[in-house]
Design a protein around this motif. Structure first.
Motif, mmCIF file in Angstrom:
data_model
loop_
_atom_site.group_PDB
_atom_site.id
_atom_site.type_symbol
_atom_site.label_atom_id
_atom_site.label_comp_id
_atom_site.label_asym_id
_atom_site.label_seq_id
_atom_site.Cartn_x
_atom_site.Cartn_y
_atom_site.Cartn_z
ATOM 1 N N ASP A 34 0.822 -1.207 0.000
ATOM 2 C CA ASP A 34 0.000 0.000 0.000
ATOM 3 C C ASP A 34 0.858 1.260 0.000
ATOM 4 O O ASP A 34 0.361 2.356 -0.287
ATOM 5 C CB ASP A 34 -0.914 -0.013 1.236
ATOM 6 C CG ASP A 34 -2.137 0.862 1.046
ATOM 7 O OD1 ASP A 34 -2.526 1.091 -0.118
ATOM 8 O OD2 ASP A 34 -2.707 1.329 2.054
ATOM 9 N N SER A 37 3.283 4.606 -4.020
ATOM 10 C CA SER A 37 2.498 5.693 -4.616
ATOM 11 C C SER A 37 3.452 6.625 -5.343
ATOM 12 O O SER A 37 4.612 6.798 -4.926
ATOM 13 C CB SER A 37 1.704 6.464 -3.555
ATOM 14 O OG SER A 37 2.522 7.402 -2.882
ATOM 15 N N PRO A 121 -3.102 -3.007 -3.028
ATOM 16 C CA PRO A 121 -4.510 -2.614 -2.895
ATOM 17 C C PRO A 121 -4.972 -1.715 -4.037
ATOM 18 O O PRO A 121 -4.312 -0.731 -4.381
ATOM 19 C CB PRO A 121 -4.541 -1.860 -1.557
ATOM 20 C CG PRO A 121 -3.394 -2.424 -0.787
ATOM 21 C CD PRO A 121 -2.327 -2.710 -1.804
#
Length: 241
Positions: A34, A37, A121
């Motif tokens: 997760d 990014s 995710p």
């Protein structure tokens, strides 16, 4: 001059792209999947968000390239280890594949988790999967190892109940195109071999063997040698020492 500038620009772009992927794996190592990014990577590199979007338009595009890169690297490593031995050495080639798989996985735990373990995710893979070519090579390679052992292994395997419709159509197409003489029972065996090669490595990568046994390399070697024996093959002399 123009060509030199273009070459330099391409080299810098490739270097920046490689750094982006390395930082993505580092973020995954510390914060899980997760944590991957584009904004976090941009902050780590001292880039603006808009600048990093010039390399990867979306987080999913980066994850797709990342999975493809690490999976291709893994498959190239196990293929090279296998192909260093002659086709006639079915046991040695299987052992080389297995040992290299473990060594690569321990050296690249985030890559292993990205390929085989932790889902990112919200990630939406492209049609056909993020690393279709590498997955095809891995499947064909492992099936080929079983195909080489099949003349001796077949009398040791349960044949009851296996039919082509039991398997994924894509897997059936691959096997029947590349190994037309293999029966469904051999495909089932290939899946079982895959499970045995991956099982202890997965436990080791995720820390489940820690504290249980001090020499996981020996445990894995014994498991692979037992697998080779179960196929009716004779392991290399050096491996039995």
């Amino acid at each position: 001059m123009g060509d030199q500038q273009l070459s330099r620009r391409a080299r810098l772009r490739a270097e920046t792209s490689a750094e982006i992927k390395a930082i993505a794996l580092k973020l995954m190592a510390t914060g899980g999947p997760d944590a991957i990014s584009l904004r976090a990577i941009a902050r780590e590199m001292g880039m603006t968000a808009n600048a990093i979007y010039g390399y990867y338009a979306t987080r999913d595009e980066l994850v797709t390239v990342l999975i493809s890169d690490v999976y291709t690297d893994l498959v190239s490593a196990v293929e090279a280890a296998r192909d260093a031995l002659p086709d006639s050495d079915a046991a040695g080639r299987l052992l080389a594949w297995a040992q290299t798989f473990r060594e690569w996985s321990l050296a690249n735990p985030e890559g292993f988790r990205l390929i085989y373990g932790d889902a990112v995710p919200g990630y939406q893979p492209p049609p056909g999967g993020p690393a279709a070519d590498a997955a095809h090579r891995a499947c064909a390679g492992l099936t080929g190892l079983v195909a080489a052992a099949w003349p001796r292994a077949r009398t040791r395997q349960p044949h009851d109940g296996y039919a082509w419709h039991d398997f994924d159509p894509g897997l059936v197409s691959l096997v029947r195109a590349e190994f037309p003489d293999l029966p469904p029972a051999a495909v089932a065996l290939a899946l079982r071999v895959w499970g045995r090669l991956h099982g202890l490595v997965s436990l080791e990568i995720y820390g489940h063997l820690r504290g249980q046994y001090h020499d996981p390399a020996r445990l894995y070697r014994v498991e692979v040698l037992d697998l080779i024996h179960s196929l009716g093959l004779t392991p290399p002399e050096a491996a039995r020492a």
